[in-house]
Design an enzyme around this catalytic site. Sequence first.
Site, PDB file in Angstrom:
ATOM      1  N   ASP A  33      42.603  -1.841 -46.767  1.00 23.73           N
ATOM      2  CA  ASP A  33      42.737  -2.483 -48.083  1.00 23.73           C
ATOM      3  C   ASP A  33      41.411  -3.032 -48.615  1.00 23.73           C
ATOM      4  OD1 ASP A  33      42.520  -4.439 -46.231  1.00 23.73           O
ATOM      5  OD2 ASP A  33      44.161  -5.683 -47.004  1.00 23.73           O
ATOM      6  N   HIS A 236      13.484  10.674 -50.217  1.00 20.36           N
ATOM      7  CA  HIS A 236      14.694   9.845 -50.329  1.00 20.36           C
ATOM      8  C   HIS A 236      14.976   9.062 -49.047  1.00 20.36           C
ATOM      9  CE1 HIS A 236      16.233  12.592 -53.807  1.00 20.36           C
ATOM     10  NE2 HIS A 236      15.314  11.745 -54.194  1.00 20.36           N
ATOM     11  N   ASP A 253      10.759   1.646 -53.387  1.00 23.56           N
ATOM     12  CA  ASP A 253      11.358   2.135 -54.633  1.00 23.56           C
ATOM     13  C   ASP A 253      12.679   1.405 -54.774  1.00 23.56           C
ATOM     14  OD1 ASP A 253      12.567   3.497 -56.711  1.00 23.56           O
ATOM     15  OD2 ASP A 253      12.012   5.493 -55.992  1.00 23.56           O
ATOM     16  N   ASP A 264      14.068   0.681 -62.390  1.00 19.96           N
ATOM     17  CA  ASP A 264      13.704   1.663 -61.354  1.00 19.96           C
ATOM     18  C   ASP A 264      12.187   1.599 -61.173  1.00 19.96           C
ATOM     19  OD1 ASP A 264      13.366   3.845 -59.716  1.00 19.96           O
ATOM     20  OD2 ASP A 264      14.034   5.334 -61.181  1.00 19.96           O
ATOM     21  N   HIS A 343       7.689  16.561 -56.952  1.00 21.75           N
ATOM     22  CA  HIS A 343       8.742  16.138 -57.891  1.00 21.75           C
ATOM     23  C   HIS A 343       8.167  16.002 -59.295  1.00 21.75           C
ATOM     24  CE1 HIS A 343       7.360  11.909 -57.982  1.00 21.75           C
ATOM     25  NE2 HIS A 343       7.294  11.929 -56.665  1.00 21.75           N
ATOM     26  N   HIS A 347      12.263  10.427 -65.620  1.00 24.92           N
ATOM     27  CA  HIS A 347      13.626  10.725 -66.078  1.00 24.92           C
ATOM     28  C   HIS A 347      14.027   9.653 -67.077  1.00 24.92           C
ATOM     29  CE1 HIS A 347      14.809   7.515 -63.260  1.00 24.92           C
ATOM     30  NE2 HIS A 347      13.975   8.075 -62.407  1.00 24.92           N
ATOM     31  N   HIS A 354      19.397   7.703 -63.321  1.00 25.39           N
ATOM     32  CA  HIS A 354      19.001   8.984 -63.924  1.00 25.39           C
ATOM     33  C   HIS A 354      19.913   9.135 -65.133  1.00 25.39           C
ATOM     34  CE1 HIS A 354      17.289  10.485 -59.822  1.00 25.39           C
ATOM     35  NE2 HIS A 354      16.614   9.514 -60.339  1.00 25.39           N
ATOM     36  N   GLU A 378       6.477   8.177 -62.979  1.00 21.59           N
ATOM     37  CA  GLU A 378       6.407   7.951 -61.539  1.00 21.59           C
ATOM     38  C   GLU A 378       5.717   9.067 -60.749  1.00 21.59           C
ATOM     39  OE1 GLU A 378      10.261   8.389 -59.519  1.00 21.59           O
ATOM     40  OE2 GLU A 378      11.220   8.424 -61.497  1.00 21.59           O
ATOM     41  N   TYR A 382       2.117  12.796 -51.509  1.00 22.16           N
ATOM     42  CA  TYR A 382       2.759  12.678 -50.197  1.00 22.16           C
ATOM     43  C   TYR A 382       2.080  13.669 -49.256  1.00 22.16           C
ATOM     44  CZ  TYR A 382       5.954  10.920 -53.691  1.00 22.16           C
ATOM     45  OH  TYR A 382       6.467  10.253 -54.775  1.00 22.16           O
ATOM     46  N   ARG A 399       3.748   6.385 -54.307  1.00 19.96           N
ATOM     47  CA  ARG A 399       4.341   6.618 -55.637  1.00 19.96           C
ATOM     48  C   ARG A 399       4.186   5.312 -56.413  1.00 19.96           C
ATOM     49  NH1 ARG A 399       8.633   8.606 -54.193  1.00 19.96           N
ATOM     50  NH2 ARG A 399      10.149   6.916 -54.205  1.00 19.96           N
ATOM     51  N   GLU A 401       5.738   3.703 -59.946  1.00 21.65           N
ATOM     52  CA  GLU A 401       6.776   4.006 -60.948  1.00 21.65           C
ATOM     53  C   GLU A 401       7.011   2.806 -61.851  1.00 21.65           C
ATOM     54  OE1 GLU A 401      10.714   4.729 -59.294  1.00 21.65           O
ATOM     55  OE2 GLU A 401      11.325   5.731 -61.164  1.00 21.65           O
TER      56      GLU A 401
HETATM   57  N1  GLY Z   1      14.813   5.760 -57.499  1.00 25.28           N
HETATM   58  C1  GLY Z   1      15.174   7.005 -58.012  1.00 25.28           C
HETATM   59  C2  GLY Z   1      14.087   7.594 -58.770  1.00 25.28           C
HETATM   60  O1  GLY Z   1      12.974   7.107 -58.728  1.00 25.28           O
HETATM   61  O2  GLY Z   1      14.279   8.544 -59.477  1.00 25.28           O
HETATM   62 MN    MN Z   2      12.848   7.042 -60.933  1.00 27.96          MN
HETATM   63 MN    MN Z   3      12.571   5.066 -58.303  1.00 31.99          MN
END
Ligand code: GLY
Ligand code: MN
Ligand code: MN
Length: 433
Positions: A33, A236, A253, A264, A343, A347, A354, A378, A382, A399, A401
């Site tokens: 529950d 990740h 992050d 973010d 990457h 976004h 996102h 961002e 790496y 990174r 961001e």
């Molecule tokens: N923390 C997710 C991103 O940076 O897109």
């Molecule tokens: Mn991000």
């Molecule tokens: Mn992020």
Amino acid sequence: MQEFKARRDQLLASMGEGVAIVPTAAEVVRNRDSHYPYRFDSYFYHLTGFKEPESVLILIAGDKPKSILFCREKDMEREIWDGFRYGPKAAQDSFGVDEAYTINQLDEMMPTLLSNQAKLFYSLGAEAGWDMKVTQWLNQVKDLARTGVSAPEAILDVRQLVDCQRLIKTPYEMEMMRRSAKIAAVAHNRAMQKTKAGKMEYEIEAEFLHEFYRKGAQAPAYTSIVAGGANACTLHYNANNCQLNDGDLLLIDAGCELDGYASDITRTFPVNGKFSAPQKDLYEMVLAAQLAAIDVAKPGNHWNMPHEVALDVLVQGFIDVGLCQGSKDEVLENGSYRQFYMHRTGHWLGLDVHDVGDYKDKQGNWTTLAAGHVLTVEPGCYVRPAENVPEHFWNIGIRIEDDVLITAQGNEVLSKDAIKSVADIEAQMADGQ
Ligand code: GLY
Ligand code: MN
Ligand code: MN
């Protein structure tokens, strides 16, 4: 109340005619529950501001537009256990919908509400349980055909219309996002100040979570990444359970959610408070790429321009420090930079980390940046150990961001309070040691 009513009115106008069905998210059982912390559906919340589960918004467009909320009924017994719930009457008064009923009345009322409506705006395929309900209601309306009642002929995705609304933030949303980013920025500074060799990644996580909750954020906006040393090269990584080593960098992050709105932010800094020469070389390169990208995040430029500008700086940097070989054009062409930057540079950001909204139009052209857009910028770098890589760069992951609001004049960096220059980081960490 006016803010959310204006959003419903905007959607009603873009529907033109027909009925929209926008349910909120279901509660999810964790075990027996116990439930996972409840998070409303972003589309439903965008149109109502209402945070309770078991709720649905119905909009009826046309000459006499109308909004109807179905929600849980008042129930003293349940409220003793689980807490306050509005019930239809108070919900109608507090959230400004035209009518409100209990969720138990939904099945009985929907066939009538769908009768003689040409269009149904509903997001088919998003949730199987709701698809079944909607199908049942439509079949009930079709069964009335002999009495002269007609069922909707077209089902259109209501989310597509709301996506367009959500992409351009209102002044209220800008302020919410400013506050969300401010909380997260100060939390990053606190985490940085509390970092020391020998501590665990989760101890640092506790520092920024402390600041999130202390300032009224309801939750992290996504699973936080606290990655010391080589862990930062796993994009990740979220185990957050390793010890921090003297001489390593720490990449964090993390962002919070404030009344639905996400921040973010990523910062990377030395565990011992002082960058080594190779760390500094790569850090300054990523920072230069980020600043150049933020510079072109302004109205009239297209969505991909910050990425292109960041990539240009990074690729030149990779060549200068010996990570990539060849001319800039060759490295961009052959993609060898992807070993170190795999990457994209950002976004949309909003109710979802996102966030929704198109990146290209139907012709395949990048979206043009406009006042009210919020995006992240961002870039990163790496470096995993490899034969073709100078050893002094091994296991460095960086990174940086920030959250950027496009304004009429250019942009506003919502997360600007999170420090990021080498000098500021080293000074702040010297204070904290
Ligand atoms: N923390 C997710 C991103 O940076 O897109
Ligand atoms: Mn991000
Ligand atoms: Mn992020």
